[in-house]
Design a protein around this motif. Sequence first.
Motif, PDB file in Angstrom:
ATOM      1  N   MET A   3     152.336 -46.509  -5.579  1.00  0.00           N
ATOM      2  CA  MET A   3     151.218 -46.637  -4.639  1.00  0.00           C
ATOM      3  C   MET A   3     151.760 -46.512  -3.221  1.00  0.00           C
ATOM      4  SD  MET A   3     147.925 -47.415  -4.109  1.00  0.00           S
ATOM      5  CE  MET A   3     147.329 -48.360  -5.494  1.00  0.00           C
ATOM      6  N   VAL A   4     151.192 -45.601  -2.439  1.00  0.00           N
ATOM      7  CA  VAL A   4     151.582 -45.422  -1.048  1.00  0.00           C
ATOM      8  C   VAL A   4     150.474 -45.985  -0.164  1.00  0.00           C
ATOM      9  CG1 VAL A   4     152.171 -43.722   0.739  1.00  0.00           C
ATOM     10  CG2 VAL A   4     152.943 -43.379  -1.614  1.00  0.00           C
ATOM     11  N   GLU A   5     150.856 -46.835   0.768  1.00  0.00           N
ATOM     12  CA  GLU A   5     149.902 -47.442   1.696  1.00  0.00           C
ATOM     13  C   GLU A   5     149.734 -46.521   2.905  1.00  0.00           C
ATOM     14  OE1 GLU A   5     148.298 -50.304   0.964  1.00  0.00           O
ATOM     15  OE2 GLU A   5     149.451 -50.576  -0.879  1.00  0.00           O
ATOM     16  N   VAL A   6     148.474 -46.182   3.204  1.00  0.00           N
ATOM     17  CA  VAL A   6     148.145 -45.223   4.257  1.00  0.00           C
ATOM     18  C   VAL A   6     147.039 -45.820   5.113  1.00  0.00           C
ATOM     19  CG1 VAL A   6     147.322 -42.862   4.691  1.00  0.00           C
ATOM     20  CG2 VAL A   6     148.768 -43.326   2.722  1.00  0.00           C
ATOM     21  N   VAL A   7     147.038 -45.480   6.386  1.00  0.00           N
ATOM     22  CA  VAL A   7     146.017 -45.959   7.303  1.00  0.00           C
ATOM     23  C   VAL A   7     145.347 -44.757   7.958  1.00  0.00           C
ATOM     24  CG1 VAL A   7     147.611 -46.202   9.265  1.00  0.00           C
ATOM     25  CG2 VAL A   7     145.625 -47.677   9.122  1.00  0.00           C
ATOM     26  N   CYS A   8     144.055 -44.873   8.292  1.00  0.00           N
ATOM     27  CA  CYS A   8     143.384 -43.761   8.986  1.00  0.00           C
ATOM     28  C   CYS A   8     142.409 -44.294  10.029  1.00  0.00           C
ATOM     29  CB  CYS A   8     142.686 -42.822   8.017  1.00  0.00           C
ATOM     30  SG  CYS A   8     141.195 -43.475   7.252  1.00  0.00           S
ATOM     31  N   ALA A   9     142.152 -43.451  11.031  1.00  0.00           N
ATOM     32  CA  ALA A   9     141.286 -43.801  12.148  1.00  0.00           C
ATOM     33  C   ALA A   9     139.991 -43.011  12.082  1.00  0.00           C
ATOM     34  CB  ALA A   9     141.999 -43.501  13.466  1.00  0.00           C
ATOM     35  N   ILE A  10     138.893 -43.713  12.135  1.00  0.00           N
ATOM     36  CA  ILE A  10     137.584 -43.084  12.273  1.00  0.00           C
ATOM     37  C   ILE A  10     137.291 -43.162  13.763  1.00  0.00           C
ATOM     38  CG2 ILE A  10     135.171 -43.148  11.575  1.00  0.00           C
ATOM     39  CD1 ILE A  10     136.338 -44.935   9.174  1.00  0.00           C
ATOM     40  N   ILE A  11     137.699 -42.113  14.482  1.00  0.00           N
ATOM     41  CA  ILE A  11     137.641 -42.129  15.947  1.00  0.00           C
ATOM     42  C   ILE A  11     136.270 -41.673  16.424  1.00  0.00           C
ATOM     43  CG2 ILE A  11     138.661 -41.238  18.068  1.00  0.00           C
ATOM     44  CD1 ILE A  11     141.290 -40.847  16.481  1.00  0.00           C
ATOM     45  N   VAL A  71     140.319 -47.745   0.337  1.00  0.00           N
ATOM     46  CA  VAL A  71     140.017 -46.797  -0.733  1.00  0.00           C
ATOM     47  C   VAL A  71     141.303 -46.522  -1.500  1.00  0.00           C
ATOM     48  CG1 VAL A  71     139.354 -44.412  -1.225  1.00  0.00           C
ATOM     49  CG2 VAL A  71     138.122 -45.710   0.526  1.00  0.00           C
ATOM     50  N   THR A  72     141.262 -46.645  -2.819  1.00  0.00           N
ATOM     51  CA  THR A  72     142.403 -46.262  -3.652  1.00  0.00           C
ATOM     52  C   THR A  72     142.026 -44.978  -4.370  1.00  0.00           C
ATOM     53  OG1 THR A  72     143.029 -48.577  -3.947  1.00  0.00           O
ATOM     54  CG2 THR A  72     143.924 -46.992  -5.523  1.00  0.00           C
ATOM     55  N   HIS A  73     142.937 -43.999  -4.306  1.00  0.00           N
ATOM     56  CA  HIS A  73     142.667 -42.715  -4.946  1.00  0.00           C
ATOM     57  C   HIS A  73     143.960 -42.139  -5.513  1.00  0.00           C
ATOM     58  CE1 HIS A  73     140.379 -39.105  -5.788  1.00  0.00           C
ATOM     59  NE2 HIS A  73     141.455 -38.436  -5.428  1.00  0.00           N
ATOM     60  N   SER A  74     143.861 -41.578  -6.707  1.00  0.00           N
ATOM     61  CA  SER A  74     145.008 -40.917  -7.338  1.00  0.00           C
ATOM     62  C   SER A  74     144.834 -39.410  -7.233  1.00  0.00           C
ATOM     63  CB  SER A  74     145.121 -41.311  -8.807  1.00  0.00           C
ATOM     64  OG  SER A  74     145.421 -42.673  -8.921  1.00  0.00           O
ATOM     65  N   TYR A  75     145.737 -38.787  -6.511  1.00  0.00           N
ATOM     66  CA  TYR A  75     145.836 -37.334  -6.472  1.00  0.00           C
ATOM     67  C   TYR A  75     146.825 -36.942  -7.562  1.00  0.00           C
ATOM     68  CZ  TYR A  75     143.507 -37.381  -1.910  1.00  0.00           C
ATOM     69  OH  TYR A  75     142.607 -37.550  -0.889  1.00  0.00           O
ATOM     70  N   PRO A  76     146.917 -35.659  -7.937  1.00  0.00           N
ATOM     71  CA  PRO A  76     147.874 -35.277  -8.995  1.00  0.00           C
ATOM     72  C   PRO A  76     149.321 -35.662  -8.677  1.00  0.00           C
ATOM     73  CG  PRO A  76     146.366 -33.473  -8.543  1.00  0.00           C
ATOM     74  CD  PRO A  76     146.093 -34.538  -7.509  1.00  0.00           C
ATOM     75  N   HIS A  77     149.682 -35.668  -7.393  1.00  0.00           N
ATOM     76  CA  HIS A  77     151.075 -35.885  -7.004  1.00  0.00           C
ATOM     77  C   HIS A  77     151.352 -37.258  -6.389  1.00  0.00           C
ATOM     78  CE1 HIS A  77     148.831 -34.417  -3.587  1.00  0.00           C
ATOM     79  NE2 HIS A  77     149.736 -34.968  -2.799  1.00  0.00           N
ATOM     80  N   LYS A  79     149.490 -41.500  -5.535  1.00  0.00           N
ATOM     81  CA  LYS A  79     148.387 -42.472  -5.522  1.00  0.00           C
ATOM     82  C   LYS A  79     148.442 -43.179  -4.166  1.00  0.00           C
ATOM     83  CE  LYS A  79     146.386 -46.273  -8.155  1.00  0.00           C
ATOM     84  NZ  LYS A  79     146.506 -47.080  -9.383  1.00  0.00           N
ATOM     85  N   ILE A  80     147.304 -43.229  -3.479  1.00  0.00           N
ATOM     86  CA  ILE A  80     147.290 -43.856  -2.160  1.00  0.00           C
ATOM     87  C   ILE A  80     146.262 -44.981  -2.086  1.00  0.00           C
ATOM     88  CG2 ILE A  80     148.036 -41.721  -1.010  1.00  0.00           C
ATOM     89  CD1 ILE A  80     145.135 -41.514   0.110  1.00  0.00           C
ATOM     90  N   ARG A  81     146.552 -45.937  -1.230  1.00  0.00           N
ATOM     91  CA  ARG A  81     145.562 -46.924  -0.809  1.00  0.00           C
ATOM     92  C   ARG A  81     145.362 -46.659   0.678  1.00  0.00           C
ATOM     93  NH1 ARG A  81     147.683 -51.888  -1.978  1.00  0.00           N
ATOM     94  NH2 ARG A  81     146.930 -51.661  -4.091  1.00  0.00           N
ATOM     95  N   LEU A  82     144.158 -46.253   1.027  1.00  0.00           N
ATOM     96  CA  LEU A  82     143.818 -45.828   2.382  1.00  0.00           C
ATOM     97  C   LEU A  82     143.058 -46.944   3.087  1.00  0.00           C
ATOM     98  CD1 LEU A  82     143.792 -43.501   4.437  1.00  0.00           C
ATOM     99  CD2 LEU A  82     141.814 -42.575   3.242  1.00  0.00           C
ATOM    100  N   TRP A  83     143.596 -47.388   4.219  1.00  0.00           N
ATOM    101  CA  TRP A  83     143.016 -48.473   5.009  1.00  0.00           C
ATOM    102  C   TRP A  83     142.346 -47.866   6.246  1.00  0.00           C
ATOM    103  CZ3 TRP A  83     143.324 -53.342   3.028  1.00  0.00           C
ATOM    104  CH2 TRP A  83     144.267 -53.554   2.013  1.00  0.00           C
ATOM    105  N   PRO A  84     141.017 -47.710   6.251  1.00  0.00           N
ATOM    106  CA  PRO A  84     140.322 -47.088   7.385  1.00  0.00           C
ATOM    107  C   PRO A  84     139.912 -48.106   8.457  1.00  0.00           C
ATOM    108  CG  PRO A  84     138.830 -47.314   5.528  1.00  0.00           C
ATOM    109  CD  PRO A  84     140.144 -47.895   5.100  1.00  0.00           C
ATOM    110  N   TYR A  85     139.962 -47.651   9.711  1.00  0.00           N
ATOM    111  CA  TYR A  85     139.539 -48.473  10.853  1.00  0.00           C
ATOM    112  C   TYR A  85     138.659 -47.651  11.774  1.00  0.00           C
ATOM    113  CZ  TYR A  85     142.968 -52.126   9.878  1.00  0.00           C
ATOM    114  OH  TYR A  85     143.676 -53.153   9.302  1.00  0.00           O
ATOM    115  N   ALA A 118     139.845 -38.906  -1.028  1.00  0.00           N
ATOM    116  CA  ALA A 118     139.883 -40.284  -0.524  1.00  0.00           C
ATOM    117  C   ALA A 118     139.004 -40.426   0.718  1.00  0.00           C
ATOM    118  CB  ALA A 118     141.317 -40.698  -0.219  1.00  0.00           C
ATOM    119  N   ASP A 119     139.055 -39.455   1.611  1.00  0.00           N
ATOM    120  CA  ASP A 119     138.268 -39.522   2.843  1.00  0.00           C
ATOM    121  C   ASP A 119     136.773 -39.373   2.564  1.00  0.00           C
ATOM    122  OD1 ASP A 119     140.168 -39.358   5.502  1.00  0.00           O
ATOM    123  OD2 ASP A 119     141.132 -38.513   3.738  1.00  0.00           O
TER     124      ASP A 119
END
Length: 141
Positions: A3-11, A71-77, A79-85, A118-119
């Motif tokens: 699981m890779v922890e990822v963050v994203c901005a809803i600007i 949001v947790t999503h598994s792509y073929p290559h 798996k991410i947990r996306l933390w949106p702000y 995921a987005d």
Amino acid sequence: MLMVEVVCAIIVNEKNQYLACQRASHQSNAGTWEFPGGKIDDGESQQVALEREIAEELDCDMAIFRPLQPVTHSYPHIKIRLWPYYCRQLASQPQALEHAQLKWLEIEQLSGLDWSAADAKIVEEVLQDGGLTPVKTEPLS
């Protein structure tokens, strides 16, 4: 799968438009749209990672407001947990340093793009939530 922890901005800009970024041809999921962000490095808080990623990808500054549901999503290559702000654009204009292109969209236009999987889940939440309306709370950073 790791699981890779990822963050994203809803600007959101001063016109209440939302920033969408198209993934470049050399990236996985090329051509799809995303909210900008990236991997949280070891020892980083989500907010610090978000500020760093936005500086690296867009060379702009922003104020971080409230989080949305992760949001947790598994792509073929991967798996991410996306933390949106939700974030507000400050003075500088975003630059497409790592993306094919950038678009500012009205909230009702968000569903018209081909979002990465995921987005796409985040877009659904933004639409249900009504977006970042003028806030009366202080930013997180």
